[in-house]
Structure formats: C-alpha cells, structure tokens
Scaffold this motif. Structure first.
Motif, short mmCIF file in Angstrom:
data_model
loop_
_atom_site.label_atom_id
_atom_site.label_comp_id
_atom_site.label_asym_id
_atom_site.label_seq_id
_atom_site.Cartn_x
_atom_site.Cartn_y
_atom_site.Cartn_z
N UNK A 68 0.84 -1.26 0.09
CA UNK A 68 -0.16 0.07 0.02
C UNK A 68 0.78 1.32 -0.03
N UNK A 69 0.55 2.07 -0.98
CA UNK A 69 1.32 3.33 -1.01
C UNK A 69 0.37 4.62 -0.62
N UNK A 70 0.28 5.48 0.28
CA UNK A 70 -0.64 6.47 0.60
C UNK A 70 0.13 7.59 0.23
N UNK A 71 -0.69 8.48 -0.71
CA UNK A 71 -0.06 9.89 -1.13
C UNK A 71 -1.22 10.66 -1.06
N UNK A 72 -0.79 12.11 -1.46
CA UNK A 72 -1.64 13.08 -1.30
C UNK A 72 -2.57 13.16 -2.44
N UNK A 73 -3.71 13.57 -2.75
CA UNK A 73 -4.33 13.55 -3.80
C UNK A 73 -3.71 14.35 -5.03
N UNK A 74 -3.64 13.62 -6.14
CA UNK A 74 -2.87 14.21 -7.35
C UNK A 74 -3.67 13.76 -8.58
N UNK A 75 -4.52 13.07 -8.67
CA UNK A 75 -5.07 12.59 -9.99
C UNK A 75 -4.36 11.23 -10.20
N UNK A 76 -5.10 10.60 -10.92
CA UNK A 76 -4.97 9.12 -11.46
C UNK A 76 -3.59 9.10 -12.11
N UNK A 77 -3.07 10.10 -13.07
CA UNK A 77 -1.87 9.72 -13.64
C UNK A 77 -0.64 9.86 -12.55
N UNK A 102 0.69 11.18 -18.20
CA UNK A 102 0.64 12.61 -18.20
C UNK A 102 -0.81 12.98 -17.72
N UNK A 103 -0.71 14.06 -16.95
CA UNK A 103 -2.09 14.75 -16.64
C UNK A 103 -2.60 15.83 -17.62
N UNK A 104 -1.88 15.77 -18.78
CA UNK A 104 -2.09 16.87 -19.65
C UNK A 104 -3.66 16.93 -20.43
N UNK A 105 -4.13 15.73 -19.99
CA UNK A 105 -5.58 15.33 -20.79
C UNK A 105 -6.46 14.63 -19.73
N UNK A 106 -7.88 14.49 -19.75
CA UNK A 106 -8.45 13.91 -18.74
C UNK A 106 -8.52 12.34 -19.48
N UNK A 107 -8.04 12.06 -20.45
CA UNK A 107 -8.22 10.60 -20.89
C UNK A 107 -6.53 10.13 -20.83
N UNK A 108 -6.09 9.91 -19.63
CA UNK A 108 -4.64 9.45 -19.58
C UNK A 108 -4.68 8.05 -20.31
N UNK A 109 -5.73 7.21 -20.30
CA UNK A 109 -5.31 6.04 -20.83
C UNK A 109 -5.10 6.31 -22.40
N UNK A 110 -5.71 7.02 -22.92
CA UNK A 110 -5.67 7.27 -24.58
C UNK A 110 -4.33 7.87 -24.83
N UNK A 111 -4.04 9.05 -23.99
CA UNK A 111 -2.84 9.72 -24.14
C UNK A 111 -1.67 8.84 -24.19
#
Length: 716
Positions: A417-426, A530-539
């Motif tokens: 388990x890794x706990x981290x501050x919220x930063x988004x899925x990427x 990358x967090x440049x887009x909201x579709x990180x899987x497509x990016x």
C-alpha cells in the motif's frame, strides 16, 4: 398560522418543474431547428403534407342553380355570404390565367410573350413555388399582372378540413408578403374547372374561403394544355364558344414541359386581337378594386422571415444530405473493416505460441484507488485468485472514505500500500510504476475485478520484444439493467470489435484503464503517465505508439467493471472520456506529418479515430432526424424499411461481435431502442465536448458513484 396549516398550504402550492439542464437544451434545440428546416424545405418542394387525392363529382343539391349557370367568378364575401353571386367576363374581353407557377423555366417565357403584346394576365401561384422562385413573383408584379392564390401544396380542398384550408391560404399569403410585399384576395381551387362543375363537396369550400374575404375564380375555357395535346388543339380549345363572348381562359406556366403552351399563347393572342378582343385582368374586367394590396409592418416582416428561413432550408438540405451520406459511408465503411479485419485477429489469437515462448516472470499490478471502499475488497480478492505470479501495489490517492484502511485490514501478503496526497490518477500510476519491482506493469481500476487467468493472458504478448503495451478485454459486470445492457452492447461492438480492427492495423488508440499492461521501458521513453488530458489511458497509448512500440489486443484477458448505473452518471463519464480523447488527439496531432511509427499512427490511426469516434457519432442523429421526417411527412413504410435494414445490419454485426466474445446475444433485444436513445446521448456528449474544446473550457475530473455489486466472476 399553525404548523399543520403551513404544511397544508405547502402541499396545495403548485410545484415548480425543474428546467432541463442546459447541456440537453442546446443540442436538442439544434436537432429541432434542423427538423424545422427539413419541414420548410419539404413545404417548398411540395413534399410535406402532399395530398394526391382528387375528388370525384357528386350531387349538386346544395349548389344554387344561378351559380351553376352563371359566370366563372364567384363572390361569397361579406353580405353575399348567404347568397353568393357570380360574374361573367364582359363581351369582347379575355382574361388569360396561368396556374401552378411560377416556374423558373416557363414563366419567364410566358412573361416575354405577354410583354411583347403589352398584355396583363392573372397568375394563380402556389406557395411552394413562390418560396422557391421569389424573383419570378417580383417580375410578375412588376409587369402589372395580377396574382391569385392556388393554395400552398396544391391539394384538392374537398378532402381538407377548415383548419387545413386556412393554413394553405395563410401560408401562401405569407409567402407573397415575403417575396413581393403583397396579399391577394383572388383564389382558385386546385383541380377546378368551370362553375358548372361545382358540387356538394367543393361548394362548401367556396363559401368558406368567401367568408374569409376571397373571390373565387373558375374558368370559361380549359385548354387542357397540361396534357400537351399539340399547339393547334390548345389554340382551338381557347377560342370563344360564341362570337364576341367574354371568357376566362386556363393555361399553365408550370408542372411540366410547357413548350406547347408558350407557342399556343402567341397564336391565341394574335387571333383574339384580330377579332377585336381586349386582354386584361380579372379585377379590371369586373371593374372591381385591385385584388392585390400591399402589406406593411408585422405581416411584411413575418413574410420576409418565412422566405428567408425557407431559402436557408432549401440550400441547407444538400449539406444535410451530404452529411447523412458521410454518416452512412463511415458506418458502412467501419462495418466493412470490422468484418474483414476482426476474423483475421480472431484466427491469430487462436494460434498457440503466436508471440513466442510463454511469459512466466512475475509482474506488478497497479491499483490506483480514490474513495473505492465499496469495490476495493472485491478487486483485491479477484487478484488473490490469480493463477499468475504477481505483486500488487495499491496507490491510495488521498481517499477520504477509508479505502486504505480496508486494504490494510485485508493484510494480503502480496499487496503493498502506498498512501499519497491526492494528485489524480496519472500521478498515482506514476508513483506505482516507480515502486514496481518488475519490468511489466499491469494497470487496473479500483472498481474492477479480474478473472484468475486475466493477468496470465494479458502478459503473454510481451514475449515479442517489439510489443510495448497490451489492451485487455473490459466487460460490463452490471448488465442486467437496461442502461447496463446498452453499455454491454457498446463495449463488445464499439470497443472490443474496434480493438480487433485497430490491432490488425497496428494503431490501437486506447488501452482501457480497467485492464492494460505496459513495459516499464516503454513508459520511461514517453515520460510516464501525463495529466495533460482527462483521458490518460488514450494519451499514454498514443504516446507509446508514436514512440515505435507495437500495441496488441488480448481478447481472453477479461476484466469486469461496474458501468454507470444512471443516465446522469453515464453522461458524466462519457463527457470526460470524449473530451479527454479530443485533448489526446489534439496533443498528438503532429503525428500526421511525422515520419516513422508516429507517422503511421498519425496518417492511419488518428484519422480513423477522428472519423469513427467523433465525426460519425456527432452526425449520427441525422439518421434519426431523417427517420422522423420520413415517417411524419413522406413515405413512412419505405422510411421504416430502410431504417429496419440498417438496424438489421447492426444487429448482425453485433451478433458476430458477441459470438467472437463468447457472449450470449439475448441482450441484443434492446438494440433498436439503444440505437435511438443512446445515440442521442452520445451526440449530446460529443457536441458539448466539442464546444468545450473549441471554447478552451476546462473540465474537471468527475468521480462516479460505485456500489461494489461487481464481484469476482467464475472463470469462463
């Protein structure tokens, strides 16, 4: 006031209905406007409300004898409403009248003949022809001729209701106001003849229009020129029955080839002038006030607006038809590609050892989690049943619902388990990649469950060193509801069958976030998630492709995910997906002009994604628009048969996709409804995503509510 009284008052007070969200109002309003344009165009071409019925003659018990034996002009206006009177054309006077125009081919030629002899005539025009040929109406008025109404769509009024008759006249007046700034009180019924032909069917029509201020003009002489009997026959039929008798002659300046009419007109004028006849209009012949009066104010501007809208509709239709053809081409082209390439992929997937020696080295499974307390236990339990050696890293991205606590309480030895501050899925995935112990990382969502064989099937293609990533087979777990069934169809047909096609072309644009695997080396070369887009899987997928790696689809690597359970949640998810995908396409747009692997994706994969993923769904509602138009206004059986054929083709392709995925096809029973409802939802999503992208808006991540109802499935 007591609490009971206040409560009673509140119950009696009418509730305000909630206004529909703006995101639905604008797209649906656009579709409504397009439908109105289609209807206006249909009116202008006499396609909408067209009625070809013609009444047969019946008894004449209600028609006064004086009218049957009287002149061709019937006045049932005002004080003559109870006892209509008729008028004859004075002796040695001829009125030439032309029906069904104006025609861009024949009306100008008729006007030339009349101008050459300095003759004025009457033109009984239809509203449909008026809206399509406004300049000709202005030429008729400028030439001093008289205009009468011949209805808008040319139906036999004996079959029509009073409301329809009023509409036919009002719309024609509106068209005349718009093109020439006039109204006319002169009227001629379609399919009419001389006054003696009035019967118990059409006489009430004459009284009704008379009560509304119209003077009805029948004829004395019918040349039957529309039958094209020959110039001599037309001239002969126009001659007076008695020497010197006045007459109202019927000719046509539209409705077909009128070359004989134009040739006969010259001879009719010359012969009757030689006999001393004068030519004039109906109003002038009867010594009445002019039938045409100018209009001003609202009536004038309403007419101009109507003509402007109709002209826009006429010129817009070819564009709409072209876009509909484009939709058809894209859909059928996509179907053809799927039918050709999907079997190729299916045969290749059946080959044992197609990628090389079996991959047996352990891999790292990354599970980014944000507020997944309802699902995380099912996810980890499914991984515990895996038949492949794995380490699991759960990256808790600042959850506030105790997700990390549940992971710790489960105390699974293979889970870190890794706990981290919220930063988004990427950022969560990048943290997991940095902590991964192995060279291959499998990525899944915190609300997804794997089958025991999923990881093993997913990593086998990595036996080929050229492969940088593998897309798995994401399936809808909660498919028992109608919305779930629709998404189940979409996943199998719109995602998995597409991936088979893209796999063979080596341009898979998206590895689903629910089930995918990457080489760490491939991720490192493109700079990670990358967090440049909201579709990180497509990016990330497009980036890996552009870097020269190959991406394949592993159909037996199945993952079960919880699809949105309501239309609102579905809209939120697809809005993020479509907007994020557009961002990714724009980000990698330079691949179109690049060389090497990036150029291959840019010139093959990116155009296909744009055409099949954006253009076709965005224009798809045109199919439903023309379907509605065809059912309501044109040929409903043919329209429904065409649409049914399209649905049948879609069902056949869906059945094939279900067969490839080893799924039971009974969910396809909801396919017709899905094609109507689901298509509109995707249209709204794409339209709003396009507007957001073009206006530079920024969409935030939207977390869906999960129920945790999708558990680890039994191995298929």
């Amino acid at each position: 006031m007591s609490r009971h009284q206040r409560r009673r008052q509140s119950l009696l007070r009418p509730r305000r209905l909630a206004a529909p969200p703006l995101r639905f109002v604008m797209p649906l309003s656009l579709l409504a406007c397009l439908l109105v344009l289609l209807v206006l165009r249909g009116l202008a071409t006499n396609e909408v409300f067209h009625d070809t019925r013609i009444a047969q003659s019946v008894d004449k018990t209600t028609v006064p004898e004086s009218l049957l034996k009287g002149g061709p002009v019937i006045d049932a206006r005002g004080d003559k409403k109870a006892n209509p009177v008729s008028y004859r054309i004075p002796d040695k006077t001829v009125v030439l009248s032309f029906d069904d125009g104006p025609s861009p081919e024949w009306t100008p030629k008729v006007l030339e003949v009349l101008k050459a002899h300095d003759i004025r005539a009457d033109f009984f025009v239809t509203g449909a022809m008026t809206t399509r040929n406004p300049e000709l109406i202005r030429q008729v008025v400028a030439g001093g001729h008289e205009i009468g109404l011949h209805t808008f769509t040319h139906p036999d009024l004996a079959f029509q209701s009073h409301a329809r008759i009023s509409w036919e006249l009002a719309q024609t007046q509106l068209a005349l106001a718009g093109v020439a700034g006039v109204h006319s009180s002169l009227f001629r019924p379609p399919y009419s003849s001389d006054a003696s032909a009035m019967d118990d069917w059409n006489y009430p029509v004459i009284k009704y229009v008379g009560a509304h201020g119209y003077l009805t003009a029948f004829i004395d002489k019918d040349t039957d020129d529309w039958k094209r009997p020959g110039v001599e026959e037309i001239v002969k039929a126009a001659m007076p029955s008695k020497p010197g008798a006045g007459e109202l002659i019927l000719l046509h300046d539209a409705g077909g080839d009128r070359a004989e009419t134009v040739a006969a007109l010259e001879q009719i004028i010359v012969k009757l002038q030689a006999e001393g006849y004068r030519f004039t209009t109906i109003s002038d012949a009867l010594g009445a006030t002019p039938a045409m009066v100018p209009v001003h104010g609202f009536q004038l501007w309403a007419g101009k607006g109507f003509i402007w809208a109709t002209q826009v509709a006429v010129y817009t239709l070819p564009v709409l038809v072209g876009m509909l053809a484009l939709v058809g081409f894209l859909n059928f082209g996509r179907f053809a590609l799927m039918l050709v390439l999907a079997p190729v992929h299916a045969r290749r997937a059946k080959r044992t050892g197609a990628w090389g020696p079996p991959v047996t080295e352990p891999v790292t499974v990354l599970v980014p989690a944000y507020n997944e307390r309802e699902c995380i236990a099912n996810t980890l339990n499914s991984l515990a049943a895996s038949d492949y050696p794995i380490e699991v890293i759960v990256i808790d991205d600042g959850s506030t619902d105790g997700t990390a606590d549940i992971v710790e309480e489960m105390n699974l030895p293979f889970v870190r388990l890794i706990r981290k501050v919220n930063g988004g899925k990427p950022s969560a995935l990048n943290a997991g990649v940095a902590a991964a112990s192995y060279d291959i990382v499998v990525m899944m969502d915190g609300d997804t469950v794997f089958e025991p064989s999923t990881v093993r099937e997913l990593v086998q293609p990595f036996a080929d060193p050229k492969i940088g990533a593998v897309a798995g087979n994401a399936k809808v777990g909660n498919r028992e509801t109608l919305i779930g069934a629709w998404q189940h169809i979409e996943y199998i047909l719109g995602h998995n069958l597409d991936r088979r096609m893209y796999d063979v072309l080596n341009v898979i644009p998206t590895i689903p976030g629910a089930v995918g695997a990457f080489r760490k080396e491939a991720l490192r070369r493109v700079g990670g998630m990358s967090d440049d887009t909201l579709a990180e899987d497509t990016d990330i997928t497009m980036a890996v492709l552009c870097a020269g790696w190959r991406i394949v689809y592993a159909e037996r690597a199945r993952a079960w995910t919880e699809a949105p359970a309501s239309l609102q949640q579905l809209w939120s998810q697809r809005y993020r997906w479509s907007y994020g995908s557009m961002q990714a396409m724009w980000k990698h747009r330079r691949a179109v002009v690049s060389r090497g692997p990036a150029g291959r994706f840019g010139r093959i994969g990116l155009p296909l994604v744009v055409l099949f993923g954006v253009v076709a769904p965005l224009l798809a509602p045109l199919v439903d628009l023309f379907l509605l138009y065809g059912i309501l206004f044109t040929d409903a059986p043919i329209t429904l048969a065409s649409w049914g054929g399209f649905i049948a083709l879609q069902a056949l392709l869906s059945w094939y996709a279900f067969r490839l995925d080893h799924e039971k096809p009974w969910h396809l029973i909801s396919l017709p409804l899905q094609q109507v409802v689901y298509r509109q939802l995707m249209y709204i999503v794409l339209l709003q995503s396009t507007i957001t992208a073009l206006t530079g808006g920024r969409l935030r991540w939207q977390k869906l509510r999960r129920t945790g109802e999708v558990a680890a499935p039994v191995e298929a």
